[in-house]
Design a protein around this motif. Sequence first.
Motif, PDB file in Angstrom:
ATOM      1  N   LEU A 166       0.920  -1.260   0.070  1.00  0.00           N
ATOM      2  CA  LEU A 166       0.089   0.027  -0.040  1.00  0.00           C
ATOM      3  C   LEU A 166       0.802   1.124  -0.048  1.00  0.00           C
ATOM      4  CD1 LEU A 166      -2.682  -0.963   2.799  1.00  0.00           C
ATOM      5  CD2 LEU A 166      -2.602  -1.760   0.256  1.00  0.00           C
ATOM      6  N   GLN A 167       0.639   2.211  -0.799  1.00  0.00           N
ATOM      7  CA  GLN A 167       1.232   3.485  -0.890  1.00  0.00           C
ATOM      8  C   GLN A 167       0.203   4.467  -0.772  1.00  0.00           C
ATOM      9  OE1 GLN A 167       3.400   3.924  -4.641  1.00  0.00           O
ATOM     10  NE2 GLN A 167       4.741   2.010  -4.122  1.00  0.00           N
ATOM     11  N   SER A 168      -0.180   4.711   0.525  1.00  0.00           N
ATOM     12  CA  SER A 168      -1.281   5.580   0.764  1.00  0.00           C
ATOM     13  C   SER A 168      -1.022   6.795   1.572  1.00  0.00           C
ATOM     14  CB  SER A 168      -2.345   4.629   1.758  1.00  0.00           C
ATOM     15  OG  SER A 168      -3.328   5.232   2.398  1.00  0.00           O
ATOM     16  N   CYS A 169      -2.024   7.679   0.856  1.00  0.00           N
ATOM     17  CA  CYS A 169      -1.690   9.172   1.492  1.00  0.00           C
ATOM     18  C   CYS A 169      -2.375   9.046   2.855  1.00  0.00           C
ATOM     19  CB  CYS A 169      -2.443  10.226   0.797  1.00  0.00           C
ATOM     20  SG  CYS A 169      -4.011   9.876   0.380  1.00  0.00           S
ATOM     21  N   ASP A 170      -3.293   8.127   3.195  1.00  0.00           N
ATOM     22  CA  ASP A 170      -3.860   8.085   4.496  1.00  0.00           C
ATOM     23  C   ASP A 170      -2.941   7.045   5.671  1.00  0.00           C
ATOM     24  OD1 ASP A 170      -6.181   9.490   4.197  1.00  0.00           O
ATOM     25  OD2 ASP A 170      -7.406   7.726   3.830  1.00  0.00           O
TER      26      ASP A 170
END
Length: 342
Positions: A48-52
């Motif tokens: 996951l490359q998540s801004c959250d």
Amino acid sequence: MSKAKVLLVGMGGVGSIAAYSLEIAGKSEVTAVVRSDYDTLIKEGFELQSCDFGKVDVFRPTNICKSVGEAVSKHGPFDFVVFTMKNTPDVQPLNPFIEECYHDDLGIVLLQNGYGIHKAVLEEFPSAYVISGVTMISSTLYGRTVKQVAPESVKVGVCDNGKTDYGKQEKKCKEFIELYSTDKNDVTFDENVNYTRWRKLVYNATVNSSCALTNVDIGRLELFGGIDSIVRPAMAEVLAIAKSDGVELPESIMEFMIRSDDGEWYAPSMLVDIRKGNYTEYQVILGNALDVAKENGIAAPVLTVLYNLLHVIQWRTMEEKHRFTLPEKRPLPQDNFKIEFK
């Protein structure tokens, strides 16, 4: 306190973040039904490359199964089933999946695109707890990498079945919100599901469709002139259809949606599907809205063209996936040829 059992069908860009949110909130045990990416998820997990949530090197839900039937037999019964798979009723309706896991107290969460998607469910399961989830997230899956570029905001509301006490339906809906909420996402109860569905359609029926048909991301669509020539006229038609359905959307929503992916060369979901050779959700995104337009006498020429072009592409994809075989000699209209599905 035991964890709720959540069955999640579809581990794409939206489903992967949903599964991670449910798991990290700590109140759910997620069983994911995965088809094409099953081996990848089992052997490698998803990155996951998540801004959250930042970078997560390896993520797997608690349980991973190939089918709803397998999930029910091994890990059921479930408190909720969450559909994050592509909503393509012309190819794979949801109701057969629901039949395999249904019981009277099951919460059916439609965390999917489109308008009027609850109607087919309630036709077959008239007393079901059906929950509408409209997510704004900008999340895509490529290979084993899920990239989320916009914070997750989810509106969750009741699709009133008209048979069960509304208070019970609302309670079930809020139970899911409690399971899904983290300190990173924004999950709120929505008292007006119809409004929210139409609001998201302002983007999906126009930007999403136009990007898919032109094979360019939204940034290039704007630079190459497609926003003014295609998207804005199509958005005006969505607003007119919504108004005929009792939903008054402000004109400012058009500019908000156009600017919602600023700073990113963002490829919307239908464009990703086209590039992967997958089916698109054109029927629930455009077809259902055009049904309302026809019923209410609203002209929608731009949306109609977008729909008809995507319809042809959907059939092209069916042929590529060997859903049917065409004869070597091209049939003519007088032959009354009909395609037979395998």
